[in-house]
Design a protein around this motif. Structure first.
Motif, PDB file in Angstrom:
ATOM      1  N   SER A 478       0.791  -1.233   0.000  1.00  0.00           N
ATOM      2  CA  SER A 478       0.000   0.000   0.000  1.00  0.00           C
ATOM      3  C   SER A 478       0.821   1.281   0.000  1.00  0.00           C
ATOM      4  O   SER A 478       0.299   2.348  -0.335  1.00  0.00           O
ATOM      5  N   GLU A 481       5.292   3.677  -4.174  1.00  0.00           N
ATOM      6  CA  GLU A 481       5.250   4.904  -4.976  1.00  0.00           C
ATOM      7  C   GLU A 481       5.897   4.700  -6.340  1.00  0.00           C
ATOM      8  O   GLU A 481       5.516   5.356  -7.314  1.00  0.00           O
ATOM      9  N   TYR A 498      -4.204  -1.574  -9.371  1.00  0.00           N
ATOM     10  CA  TYR A 498      -5.004  -0.342  -9.305  1.00  0.00           C
ATOM     11  C   TYR A 498      -5.235   0.087  -7.856  1.00  0.00           C
ATOM     12  O   TYR A 498      -5.585   1.245  -7.596  1.00  0.00           O
ATOM     13  N   GLN A 499      -5.012  -0.797  -6.923  1.00  0.00           N
ATOM     14  CA  GLN A 499      -5.221  -0.467  -5.505  1.00  0.00           C
ATOM     15  C   GLN A 499      -4.056   0.307  -4.900  1.00  0.00           C
ATOM     16  O   GLN A 499      -4.145   0.770  -3.761  1.00  0.00           O
ATOM     17  N   ASP A 501      -2.688   3.239  -4.263  1.00  0.00           N
ATOM     18  CA  ASP A 501      -3.092   4.638  -4.286  1.00  0.00           C
ATOM     19  C   ASP A 501      -1.918   5.619  -4.273  1.00  0.00           C
ATOM     20  O   ASP A 501      -2.057   6.765  -4.702  1.00  0.00           O
ATOM     21  N   GLN A 502      -0.763   5.171  -3.749  1.00  0.00           N
ATOM     22  CA  GLN A 502       0.383   6.081  -3.634  1.00  0.00           C
ATOM     23  C   GLN A 502       1.281   6.057  -4.875  1.00  0.00           C
ATOM     24  O   GLN A 502       2.240   6.829  -4.955  1.00  0.00           O
ATOM     25  N   GLY A 533      -8.113  -0.678 -13.464  1.00  0.00           N
ATOM     26  CA  GLY A 533      -9.156  -0.268 -12.519  1.00  0.00           C
ATOM     27  C   GLY A 533     -10.535  -0.699 -12.978  1.00  0.00           C
ATOM     28  O   GLY A 533     -11.368  -1.150 -12.165  1.00  0.00           O
TER      29      GLY A 533
END
Length: 543
Positions: A478, A481, A498-499, A501-502, A533
């Motif tokens: 998670s 980057e 797609y999960q 987020d960073q 996504g």
């Protein structure tokens, strides 16, 4: 000292102006007194009004600080020169960060001056009248255009700090040797080809900084018995003066990037208090066994020399915390294993084929660099380096990693690029604090699913391997980057990407990606990411 030889320091740093007590001789108790410190950048009134106020209040002789810095002054006006003659009790004069080319002779009237900051101007000369400043303790002339110094600079008996760095000086006057109270002398980044032998008279000198000049030799310095820091980095010095061994007070000797070929044994025996020795970038082939006499040493820089073997006595340096041996000719490093306080060890770019088993004794090691060697394997004992933060083994011949690597719980950074590793051990997933994993240019055919356990991983580089897929668990990283897997054999990507987020950098070039529509592929990484996504949303609806 300042950090070594890394480039031009940023101008603008000023010395803190002391808060001096304010006095008044006014006999009128109802008269409002004005501040006797004038800082033009902060003052709501001009200099003329300030002078008028202190005259009216009979405070002229109590004015101790005058700060005209950072005001784009190119020349001091006749009125300012007049004020300079009046302010005989002034202790601090700041004129730094202006555009001054000359300092007027009136400076000599300010006979009580203790601190004179003229740095960051365009000064090309100093007036001879500077010799009248017999109370001056600090003179800052950094970042000017001085080519010479007047002989009168030697007439400042109270001077303890003299800063001349970043000028154009080609020589120093012999009179510099008259500054018997000088403690700090910095003349780095000039054009000096030699140092006057009179420097040997500065018996109170504690810091002598002549780095970044054109020196080929150093004068005798044996009388500088209070010297603690000698910095001659980035010159052309071929040897240390014979009497340097007499300076037993020396704690830092910085001589990187010179032309030194040999360390004399009597020098190493004569400076037992030395804490930092920097000889990087010279031509040294052999380290004398007397290096073991430097038992107070905490930092030793020997990188970029021609050293073939380390003396066993190196192991006597029980206080050593940082050791740099990169770019030498070493074939083994067993001599360093007794250095239990070592936190940084750099042995990159040597000829090592294996690491010594005794490395497990280095319980304080945090940063270990052994890239660009010929290492074929890692001993399981590496797992006992519990405190390791940074492990760099790039550009070796490693084909695998021992499972014990998973025991190094504190690891934050691993660089294994340019090896021949085919598979990572599952135990990598136990490195909960890992932030960077660089695995580019290997022979990986698959990425372990345990990669998803690395919740603090921010960068994962898998470029130029033989991967055919990525595990769905990668979507659990998670904090990721940067994810780069350019030049592999991947046909499809997990929707779970797609999960992330960073994620801000997504490198996927030169993969077949046959399972992704051509028009999506041609749209670039953002289009592919959005497509994943859409597939993920559809997948979740179908579950």
């Amino acid at each position: 000292m300042e950090n070594k030889g890394k480039g031009k320091e940023k101008p603008g740093k000023k010395y803190e102006v002391e808060r001096l007590r304010r006095y008044s001789v006014s006999k009128d108790p109802n008269k409002k007194l004005v501040s006797t410190t004038f800082i033009q950048k902060q003052s709501k009134i001009g200099l003329d009004e300030f002078i008028k106020s202190v005259l009216e209040n009979k405070q002229l002789h109590t004015v101790e600080v005058l700060d005209l810095s950072r005001h784009k002054i190119s020349e001091l006006s006749a009125r300012v020169k007049f004020y300079m003659r009046m302010l005989r009790q002034l202790k601090v004069l700041n004129l730094y960060s202006n555009k001054l080319k000359k300092i007027p002779p009136e400076i000599g009237e300010m006979t009580s001056l203790e601190r004179l900051a003229l740095n960051e101007n365009n000064l090309i000369e100093l007036p001879a009248e500077i010799e009248k400043l017999t109370c001056l303790q600090m003179l800052d002339l950094r970042y000017n255009k001085l080519e010479t110094l007047p002989a009168e600079i030697g007439s400042l008996p109270s001077l303890t700090k003299l800063f001349l760095r970043w000028n154009r000086l080609k020589s120093l006057p012999d009179e510099i040797g008259n500054l018997e109270n000088l403690e700090i002398f910095s003349v780095r980044n000039n054009k000096l080809k030699e140092i006057t032998p009179e420097i040997n008279k500065l018996t109170n000198l504690q810091v002598f900084d002549v780095q970044n000049n054109f020196l080929t030799q150093l004068p005798n310095m044996g009388n500088l018995t209070n010297l603690e820091v000698l910095d001659v980095q980035f010159n052309r010095v071929q040897k240390f003066p014979d009497d340097l061994k007499n300076i037993s007070s020396l704690t830092q000797l910085h001589a990187r990037y010179n032309q030194i070929r040999k360390l004399k044994t009597d020098l190493l025996l004569g400076i037992p208090l030395l804490r930092e020795l920097d000889l990087e970038g010279n031509r040294i082939r052999k380290i004398p066994k007397e290096i073991g006499n430097l038992t107070n040493l905490t930092k030793l820089f020997l990188g970029r020399n021609r050293i073939e073997k380390l003396p066993a006595e190196l192991g006597n340096l029980g206080e050593l915390e940082e050791l740099y041996l990169e770019q030498n000719e070493l074939q083994e490093i067993s001599e360093v294993c007794n250095l239990t306080k070592l936190s940084v060890l750099n042995v990159s770019t040597n000829h090592l084929t294996e690491l010594p088993a005794g490395i497990v004794q280095m319980v304080s090691l945090k940063d270990f660099f052994a890239g660009s060697n010929n290492l074929e394997s890692l001993l399981p004992e590496i797992g006992k380096l519990k405190g390791l933060f940074h492990l760099d083994l790039n550009d070796n011949l490693l084909t695998s990693l021992p499972k014990e690597i998973g025991k190094i719980k504190n690891l934050r950074f691993i660089n294994l690029e340019s090896n021949q590793i085919k598979k990572l051990p599952p135990e990598i997933g136990k490195l909960k604090h890992l932030q960077v994993l660089q695995m580019g240019f290997n022979n990986l055919t698959q990425l372990i699913y345990q990669i998803g356990n690395l919740k603090q991983l921010t960068e994962l580089n898998l470029d130029e391997n033989r991967l055919r897929s990525l595990p769905t668990e990668i979507g659990q990283c998670s904090a990721l980057e940067v994810l780069s897997f350019n030049e592999n054999n991947i046909n499809d990507l997990p929707n779970e990407l797609y999960q992330l987020d960073q994620l801000r950098l997504f490198g996927m070039d030169d993969n077949p990606l046959a399972a992704i529509p051509p028009d999506i592929r041609d749209g670039g990484s953002q289009e592919v990411f959005n497509y994943l996504g859409e597939r993920l949303e559809l997948q979740q609806k179908q579950q």
